[in-house]
Motif scaffolding. Structure first.
Motif, PDB file in Angstrom:
ATOM      1  N   LEU A  98      -5.603   1.931 -10.439  1.00  0.00           N
ATOM      2  CA  LEU A  98      -6.528   0.817 -10.188  1.00  0.00           C
ATOM      3  C   LEU A  98      -6.010  -0.044  -9.045  1.00  0.00           C
ATOM      4  O   LEU A  98      -6.777  -0.497  -8.189  1.00  0.00           O
ATOM      5  N   ILE A  99      -4.696  -0.288  -9.037  1.00  0.00           N
ATOM      6  CA  ILE A  99      -4.106  -1.075  -7.953  1.00  0.00           C
ATOM      7  C   ILE A  99      -4.274  -0.346  -6.617  1.00  0.00           C
ATOM      8  O   ILE A  99      -4.494  -0.964  -5.577  1.00  0.00           O
TER       9      ILE A  99
ATOM     10  N   ARG B  15     -12.515   2.817 -11.600  1.00  0.00           N
ATOM     11  CA  ARG B  15     -12.043   2.765 -12.985  1.00  0.00           C
ATOM     12  C   ARG B  15     -12.259   4.099 -13.716  1.00  0.00           C
ATOM     13  O   ARG B  15     -11.322   4.600 -14.365  1.00  0.00           O
TER      14      ARG B  15
ATOM     15  N   ARG C 173       0.844  -1.197   0.000  1.00  0.00           N
ATOM     16  CA  ARG C 173       0.000   0.000   0.000  1.00  0.00           C
ATOM     17  C   ARG C 173       0.886   1.257   0.000  1.00  0.00           C
ATOM     18  O   ARG C 173       0.573   2.235  -0.677  1.00  0.00           O
TER      19      ARG C 173
ATOM     20  N   ARG D 103       3.874   1.543  -1.282  1.00  0.00           N
ATOM     21  CA  ARG D 103       4.433   1.735  -2.624  1.00  0.00           C
ATOM     22  C   ARG D 103       3.384   2.353  -3.557  1.00  0.00           C
ATOM     23  O   ARG D 103       3.684   3.223  -4.364  1.00  0.00           O
ATOM     24  N   SER D 104       2.154   1.851  -3.402  1.00  0.00           N
ATOM     25  CA  SER D 104       1.103   2.296  -4.294  1.00  0.00           C
ATOM     26  C   SER D 104       0.755   3.775  -4.075  1.00  0.00           C
ATOM     27  O   SER D 104       0.569   4.527  -5.021  1.00  0.00           O
TER      28      SER D 104
ATOM     29  N   LEU E 295      -3.133   1.784 -14.601  1.00  0.00           N
ATOM     30  CA  LEU E 295      -2.969   0.561 -13.797  1.00  0.00           C
ATOM     31  C   LEU E 295      -2.605   0.858 -12.333  1.00  0.00           C
ATOM     32  O   LEU E 295      -3.178   0.273 -11.411  1.00  0.00           O
ATOM     33  N   ALA E 296      -1.671   1.786 -12.128  1.00  0.00           N
ATOM     34  CA  ALA E 296      -1.235   2.064 -10.756  1.00  0.00           C
ATOM     35  C   ALA E 296      -2.383   2.606  -9.919  1.00  0.00           C
ATOM     36  O   ALA E 296      -2.503   2.301  -8.722  1.00  0.00           O
TER      37      ALA E 296
ATOM     38  N   PHE F 256       7.429   5.207  -9.257  1.00  0.00           N
ATOM     39  CA  PHE F 256       8.684   4.681  -9.809  1.00  0.00           C
ATOM     40  C   PHE F 256       8.788   4.980 -11.301  1.00  0.00           C
ATOM     41  O   PHE F 256       7.826   4.814 -12.046  1.00  0.00           O
TER      42      PHE F 256
ATOM     43  N   ARG G 214       2.383   6.949 -15.616  1.00  0.00           N
ATOM     44  CA  ARG G 214       1.978   5.920 -14.643  1.00  0.00           C
ATOM     45  C   ARG G 214       2.528   6.245 -13.251  1.00  0.00           C
ATOM     46  O   ARG G 214       1.826   6.079 -12.244  1.00  0.00           O
TER      47      ARG G 214
END
Lengths: 434, 239
Positions: B126-127, B132, B96, B98-99, B123-124, B104, B171
């Motif tokens: 959504l993770i 969405r 969590r 990192r997200s 994607l990042a 990065f 991203r």
């Protein structure tokens, strides 16, 4: 990461390598098709054997005669008679109370004279039964329909009637005919005639298959009850005729339906103890089912090996995918994906492979089973054993579920190791230098 | 051991420092030997600053970046990033972290090959649990900022190296991270594309108020940073 987002990721990963994904799905489909085809054939063979030996009666049907049983009755499938015994309401009540009895269907047979449209009259047997029983009915309709449950002007005819009146013609030829039926009554000694008939006109509304009383006509029970009352209103039959064609007891036979083939013997023992002779294909059926069970094991074993190979194919494809996607897995974890997100990604890929392969394979397997069943049916018919090909209602839904669900489950199992391996990859895989 | 810290006067330590490293050591086992790559590293970086980290190959720059970003666990010392003690953070919370906290940018763009530029950028988010529609909206806005909106539907295989790296930048920024960690972000790019990517990273850093730590061999790239540090023999020093 939501299920939807993971699903899109899994789907896009599969579409990225269409040839590999397609071949993996094909592998699952081949295994599933083989399993479903062999399982269907084994299952249908079993139900056909039950039908064949049941001679058109419902599964678990036991015939009960208006006779006492011989002491060795239970050692054979056929009637072993030891003298007449009235089959009446009291006997029906006792039999209904036996455990594992699903239904008791009374039958009354009466000797009659039939005059078909051609005018060539012949002696026949008229069987009366309860025609409103649905699945427990001891008859199956080959053409037309059954007579209305309380009708005194409608009859169904059997193959033996057709053999007399329409030899070599299809069953439907007799439907719609008007016939006359005479029920005889013995007249008192010294009368002008030894027998006096009671006539009724009826319309043939259907052709049925049954082996209840060796009958030519099938009518509602009320019709044969009236015939019995007519006969009882006459004089006693001469000694030489009594018991040969006369109506001896309120019911000439019963069809007792047991819960299943497995409980049939217990029910038969109960009826024997009440004091009636019985007939049921339990011994021959048990022997045939034993052989078929061995065949089942072999066929399903072959199918299972095919599905197992498909599972290994999935595992191999996913292990390759894990190796190829080391960097991607690392990146996903670097941007916050948890181990369970990665596991879910690979399991969803396996689910898609397994489900698509399972559905395609199951459909192919059913078509294959249909084709094989047609061939077998043709061969057996040529050999004098007329057996219908696969019908929709014969489709073994358990085998269909096994084809789709089993492929899916196997795909999940096959994906477990690759998915866990992927999940354990460190996030630092994203950095080439580490 | 030098301590690299700076911050606005009067601010508390917690407010000033997004990175606080003390006595950080890390070693790898290689062919039965232990290779010490980081030794007693001290580092404090205040929020919003731009730090370049240089050093020869194999000196442990990427390892330090991986430790700061929670990609690896530190073996010794103290490591606090954005208020999180990374040595004691459980795996789930590390993911969590990192997200939500880190953006990065890797040397190799590291896009998911089966997803379009837009999907990669989203994607990042959504993770991170963003819905969405919101994730796609953020990704589209970022792709517009990096000049790739028209190529949003293209797979990475159909993008040039510079374009892929710009998608990777989008991203990295989609979750509005507090700290951007870039590992040789222009290492595979020509000079013109390298310049453009770094301009974008700096522009977005300013816009989102993020801290930027760039690992680089490129002295011209390092010279753009307010602070340049050098890793030598496992120790951090001012360049």
């Amino acid at each position: 990461m939501s299920w939807g987002a993971t699903f899109r990721l899994a789907l896009s990963s599969l579409l990225r390598r269409p040839a590999r994904s397609g071949l993996t799905v094909l592998g699952v489909a081949v295994g599933s098709a083989l399993l479903v085809a062999l399982g269907s054939i084994a299952s249908v063979a079993e139900s056909r054997a039950v039908e064949h030996f049941g001679k058109g009666l419902p599964v678990g049907a036991i015939k009960v005669a208006d006779d006492a049983p011989a002491s060795w009755q239970l050692q054979t499938d056929d009637f072993q008679l030891a003298g007449h015994k009235d089959l009446n309401q009291d006997a029906i009540r006792q039999i209904r109370r036996l455990p594992n009895v699903r239904a008791v269907v009374p039958i009354q047979a009466a000797p009659v004279l039939v005059v078909p449209p051609s005018g060539d009259s012949f002696g026949a047997t008229m069987a009366g039964t309860d025609l409103g029983l649905g699945a427990d009915s001891p008859v199956s309709v080959l053409a037309g329909r059954l007579p209305a449950a309380a009708s005194l002007t409608e009859v169904a005819v059997t193959q033996s009637y057709l053999d007399h009146t329409h030899p070599g013609r299809p069953p439907g030829a007799a439907v719609g005919e008007a016939i006359q039926v005479a029920e005889p009554r013995v007249e008192a000694p010294g009368s002008e005639v030894p027998f006096r008939p009671r006539w009724f006109r009826a319309k043939v509304v259907g052709v049925v298959s049954q082996d209840v009383a060796g009958a030519d006509l099938l009518v509602p029970l009320q019709q044969t009850t009236a015939a019995r009352e007519w006969e009882l209103s006459g004089a006693a039959a001469p000694p030489g005729l009594r018991g040969e064609g006369s109506i001896r007891s309120p019911y000439s036979a019963l069809i007792v339906i047991a819960d299943s083939i497995d409980t049939m013997h217990g029910v038969r023992v109960g009826i024997d103890q009440i004091g009636f002779a019985t007939s049921a294909p339990e011994h021959v059926l048990a022997a045939v089912l034993r052989y078929l069970h061995v065949v089942d094991i072999v066929l399903v074993g072959i199918g299972a090996i095919a599905v197992l190979l498909a599972g290994l194919n999935i595992a191999n494809a996913l292990l390759t995918a894990v190796r190829e996607r080391r960097r991607e897995i690392g990146v996903l974890k670097a941007i916050g994906a948890r181990d369970r997100d990665v596991v879910r990604w690979f399991l969803l890929e396996a689910t898609l492979l397994g489900f698509l392969g399972g559905v395609a394979g199951t459909l192919a397997g059913l078509l294959l089973a249909q084709a094989l069943a047609l061939k077998v049916s043709e061969y057996l018919t040529q050999q004098g054993i007329p057996i219908e090909a696969l019908r929709l209602q014969d489709l073994p839904y358990a085998v269909v579920l096994l084809g789709v669900g089993g492929s899916w489950l196997l795909a999940l199992l096959a994906a477990a190791v690759p998915a866990l391996r992927a999940a354990k990859m460190p996030a630092s895989e994203a950095m080439a230098e580490l | 051991m030098p301590s690299m810290a700076s911050g606005p006067a009067g601010a508390t330590t917690e407010e000033r420092e997004v990175i606080s490293v003390s006595g950080l050591s890390h070693a790898y086992a290689s062919s039965g030997r232990t290779l010490l790559v980081l030794s007693e590293v001290q580092l404090q970086v205040r929020a919003g600053s731009y730090v370049a980290l240089t050093g020869d190959s194999g000196e442990g720059k990427s390892t330090l970046l991986a430790l700061l970003g929670g990609l690896q666990r530190a073996q010794g010392g103290e490591l606090v990033v954005a208020g999180q003690d990374l040595r004691r953070l459980p795996s789930q919370q590390m993911a969590r972290f990192r997200s939500r906290t880190i953006g990065f940018v890797f040397q190799h763009h590291c896009l998911v090959e089966s997803l379009t530029a837009l999907e990669n950028a989203a994607l990042a988010a959504l993770i991170n649990g963003v819905s969405r529609p919101e994730a796609v909206a953020r990704a589209r806005a970022l792709l517009a900022q990096v000049g790739l909106l028209e190529r949003a539907g293209h797979l990475p295989g159909r993008l040039s190296g510079g374009e892929r790296q710009r998608v990777a930048v989008a991203r990295a920024m989609v979750n509005r991270p507090a700290l951007i960690l870039a590992d040789e972000p222009t290492g595979n790019l020509d000079e013109r594309n390298a310049q453009r990517v770094m301009d974008l990273i700096e522009q977005l850093r300013h816009e989102y108020g993020a801290t930027l730590l760039v690992v680089t061999h490129d002295s011209s790239l390092a010279s753009r940073a307010a602070t340049t540090l050098r890793l030598k023999e496992g120790r951090l020093e001012a360049a």
